[in-house]
Design a protein around this motif. Sequence first.
Motif, PDB file in Angstrom:
ATOM      1  N   MET A  30     -13.931  -1.344   1.674  1.00 46.32           N
ATOM      2  CA  MET A  30     -12.716  -0.564   1.687  1.00 46.32           C
ATOM      3  C   MET A  30     -11.525  -1.499   1.449  1.00 46.32           C
ATOM      4  O   MET A  30     -11.396  -2.541   2.091  1.00 46.32           O
ATOM      5  CB  MET A  30     -12.564   0.155   3.023  1.00 46.32           C
ATOM      6  CG  MET A  30     -11.272   0.882   3.170  1.00 46.32           C
ATOM      7  SD  MET A  30     -11.211   1.758   4.755  1.00 46.32           S
ATOM      8  CE  MET A  30      -9.801   2.755   4.441  1.00 46.32           C
ATOM      9  N   THR A  31     -10.660  -1.133   0.529  1.00 44.94           N
ATOM     10  CA  THR A  31      -9.455  -1.908   0.263  1.00 44.94           C
ATOM     11  C   THR A  31      -8.311  -1.351   1.099  1.00 44.94           C
ATOM     12  O   THR A  31      -8.117  -0.151   1.191  1.00 44.94           O
ATOM     13  CB  THR A  31      -9.081  -1.823  -1.223  1.00 44.94           C
ATOM     14  OG1 THR A  31     -10.147  -2.358  -1.993  1.00 44.94           O
ATOM     15  CG2 THR A  31      -7.833  -2.607  -1.515  1.00 44.94           C
ATOM     16  N   TYR A  32      -7.535  -2.212   1.703  1.00 40.19           N
ATOM     17  CA  TYR A  32      -6.418  -1.815   2.548  1.00 40.19           C
ATOM     18  C   TYR A  32      -5.095  -2.028   1.804  1.00 40.19           C
ATOM     19  O   TYR A  32      -5.015  -2.868   0.915  1.00 40.19           O
ATOM     20  CB  TYR A  32      -6.430  -2.634   3.842  1.00 40.19           C
ATOM     21  CG  TYR A  32      -7.688  -2.407   4.644  1.00 40.19           C
ATOM     22  CD1 TYR A  32      -7.807  -1.317   5.479  1.00 40.19           C
ATOM     23  CD2 TYR A  32      -8.758  -3.290   4.540  1.00 40.19           C
ATOM     24  CE1 TYR A  32      -8.963  -1.100   6.208  1.00 40.19           C
ATOM     25  CE2 TYR A  32      -9.920  -3.078   5.270  1.00 40.19           C
ATOM     26  CZ  TYR A  32     -10.015  -1.981   6.093  1.00 40.19           C
ATOM     27  OH  TYR A  32     -11.164  -1.767   6.804  1.00 40.19           O
ATOM     28  N   PRO A  33      -4.042  -1.296   2.171  1.00 40.35           N
ATOM     29  CA  PRO A  33      -2.740  -1.482   1.523  1.00 40.35           C
ATOM     30  C   PRO A  33      -2.051  -2.754   2.025  1.00 40.35           C
ATOM     31  O   PRO A  33      -1.010  -2.722   2.678  1.00 40.35           O
ATOM     32  CB  PRO A  33      -1.976  -0.221   1.909  1.00 40.35           C
ATOM     33  CG  PRO A  33      -2.554   0.185   3.216  1.00 40.35           C
ATOM     34  CD  PRO A  33      -4.008  -0.206   3.148  1.00 40.35           C
ATOM     35  N   VAL A  34      -2.674  -3.861   1.727  1.00 42.90           N
ATOM     36  CA  VAL A  34      -2.210  -5.166   2.173  1.00 42.90           C
ATOM     37  C   VAL A  34      -2.236  -6.107   0.974  1.00 42.90           C
ATOM     38  O   VAL A  34      -3.156  -6.061   0.159  1.00 42.90           O
ATOM     39  CB  VAL A  34      -3.128  -5.731   3.283  1.00 42.90           C
ATOM     40  CG1 VAL A  34      -2.768  -7.151   3.647  1.00 42.90           C
ATOM     41  CG2 VAL A  34      -3.099  -4.832   4.508  1.00 42.90           C
ATOM     42  N   SER A  35      -1.229  -6.957   0.882  1.00 35.58           N
ATOM     43  CA  SER A  35      -1.210  -8.006  -0.132  1.00 35.58           C
ATOM     44  C   SER A  35      -1.525  -9.334   0.537  1.00 35.58           C
ATOM     45  O   SER A  35      -1.157  -9.560   1.686  1.00 35.58           O
ATOM     46  CB  SER A  35       0.175  -8.101  -0.776  1.00 35.58           C
ATOM     47  OG  SER A  35       0.502  -6.916  -1.453  1.00 35.58           O
ATOM     48  N   ALA A  36      -2.200 -10.197  -0.193  1.00 38.16           N
ATOM     49  CA  ALA A  36      -2.405 -11.570   0.249  1.00 38.16           C
ATOM     50  C   ALA A  36      -1.651 -12.458  -0.723  1.00 38.16           C
ATOM     51  O   ALA A  36      -1.628 -12.192  -1.919  1.00 38.16           O
ATOM     52  CB  ALA A  36      -3.882 -11.925   0.245  1.00 38.16           C
ATOM     53  N   CYS A  37      -1.004 -13.495  -0.218  1.00 39.50           N
ATOM     54  CA  CYS A  37      -0.297 -14.394  -1.122  1.00 39.50           C
ATOM     55  C   CYS A  37      -0.363 -15.820  -0.594  1.00 39.50           C
ATOM     56  O   CYS A  37      -0.525 -16.052   0.599  1.00 39.50           O
ATOM     57  CB  CYS A  37       1.143 -13.950  -1.325  1.00 39.50           C
ATOM     58  SG  CYS A  37       2.216 -14.105   0.104  1.00 39.50           S
ATOM     59  N   CYS A  38      -0.262 -16.762  -1.528  1.00 42.39           N
ATOM     60  CA  CYS A  38      -0.217 -18.170  -1.153  1.00 42.39           C
ATOM     61  C   CYS A  38       0.319 -18.984  -2.315  1.00 42.39           C
ATOM     62  O   CYS A  38       0.312 -18.528  -3.455  1.00 42.39           O
ATOM     63  CB  CYS A  38      -1.586 -18.683  -0.730  1.00 42.39           C
ATOM     64  SG  CYS A  38      -2.799 -18.749  -2.044  1.00 42.39           S
ATOM     65  N   GLY A  56      -5.289  -5.183  -1.362  1.00 46.54           N
ATOM     66  CA  GLY A  56      -4.947  -4.459  -2.573  1.00 46.54           C
ATOM     67  C   GLY A  56      -4.556  -5.382  -3.713  1.00 46.54           C
ATOM     68  O   GLY A  56      -4.665  -5.009  -4.883  1.00 46.54           O
ATOM     69  N   GLU A  57      -4.078  -6.565  -3.383  1.00 47.75           N
ATOM     70  CA  GLU A  57      -3.715  -7.548  -4.400  1.00 47.75           C
ATOM     71  C   GLU A  57      -3.688  -8.938  -3.780  1.00 47.75           C
ATOM     72  O   GLU A  57      -3.545  -9.092  -2.569  1.00 47.75           O
ATOM     73  CB  GLU A  57      -2.348  -7.242  -5.017  1.00 47.75           C
ATOM     74  CG  GLU A  57      -1.205  -7.474  -4.061  1.00 47.75           C
ATOM     75  CD  GLU A  57       0.162  -7.361  -4.713  1.00 47.75           C
ATOM     76  OE1 GLU A  57       0.262  -7.367  -5.948  1.00 47.75           O
ATOM     77  OE2 GLU A  57       1.143  -7.277  -3.949  1.00 47.75           O
ATOM     78  N   MET A  58      -3.820  -9.930  -4.635  1.00 48.74           N
ATOM     79  CA  MET A  58      -3.690 -11.322  -4.218  1.00 48.74           C
ATOM     80  C   MET A  58      -2.756 -12.005  -5.211  1.00 48.74           C
ATOM     81  O   MET A  58      -3.049 -12.084  -6.402  1.00 48.74           O
ATOM     82  CB  MET A  58      -5.051 -12.012  -4.200  1.00 48.74           C
ATOM     83  CG  MET A  58      -5.000 -13.452  -3.718  1.00 48.74           C
ATOM     84  SD  MET A  58      -6.645 -14.195  -3.535  1.00 48.74           S
ATOM     85  CE  MET A  58      -7.140 -13.441  -1.982  1.00 48.74           C
ATOM     86  N   VAL A  59      -1.612 -12.459  -4.713  1.00 48.09           N
ATOM     87  CA  VAL A  59      -0.606 -13.122  -5.535  1.00 48.09           C
ATOM     88  C   VAL A  59      -0.657 -14.611  -5.215  1.00 48.09           C
ATOM     89  O   VAL A  59      -0.477 -15.004  -4.065  1.00 48.09           O
ATOM     90  CB  VAL A  59       0.807 -12.559  -5.253  1.00 48.09           C
ATOM     91  CG1 VAL A  59       1.838 -13.247  -6.121  1.00 48.09           C
ATOM     92  CG2 VAL A  59       0.834 -11.044  -5.454  1.00 48.09           C
ATOM     93  N   ILE A  60      -0.894 -15.429  -6.249  1.00 44.46           N
ATOM     94  CA  ILE A  60      -1.037 -16.864  -6.047  1.00 44.46           C
ATOM     95  C   ILE A  60      -0.052 -17.595  -6.944  1.00 44.46           C
ATOM     96  O   ILE A  60      -0.019 -17.380  -8.150  1.00 44.46           O
ATOM     97  CB  ILE A  60      -2.468 -17.331  -6.357  1.00 44.46           C
ATOM     98  CG1 ILE A  60      -3.468 -16.563  -5.492  1.00 44.46           C
ATOM     99  CG2 ILE A  60      -2.597 -18.835  -6.158  1.00 44.46           C
ATOM    100  CD1 ILE A  60      -4.899 -16.795  -5.848  1.00 44.46           C
ATOM    101  N   MET A  61       0.744 -18.451  -6.333  1.00 43.71           N
ATOM    102  CA  MET A  61       1.688 -19.274  -7.074  1.00 43.71           C
ATOM    103  C   MET A  61       1.112 -20.678  -7.177  1.00 43.71           C
ATOM    104  O   MET A  61       0.830 -21.314  -6.168  1.00 43.71           O
ATOM    105  CB  MET A  61       3.038 -19.313  -6.362  1.00 43.71           C
ATOM    106  CG  MET A  61       4.082 -20.149  -7.077  1.00 43.71           C
ATOM    107  SD  MET A  61       5.637 -20.247  -6.157  1.00 43.71           S
ATOM    108  CE  MET A  61       6.270 -18.586  -6.366  1.00 43.71           C
TER     109      MET A  61
END
Length: 93
Positions: free
Chosen positions: A1-9, A33-38
């Motif tokens: 199950m995907t949750y309405p949460v973003s992960a970032c680093c 829901g997404e993973m944003v990586i810089m």
Amino acid sequence: MTYPVSACCFIRNTFKGAFMLPETMLQFLPLVGEMVIMDLGSDDGTIEFLYEVANSNPKVKVILEGEFPFTDANVFATLANDLIRLCKHDNVL
């Protein structure tokens, strides 16, 4: 199950630094829901790995932001806040 949460680093040279990037992504991607990586200037194959994952998984977004700020700790807080603003969900890891 995907949750309405973003992960970032933000990262740099995860393979030289022995950070377990592939294993971490495998654990988080099914849950968020997404993973944003810089990426901050990786030169050890990290950025190539990230693009490979992003090209095969629409949840992963890679952002290039230049060099790693070795001398100014305040820059890390700014980078974290910038990443949070780029996330589409209100809840961010």
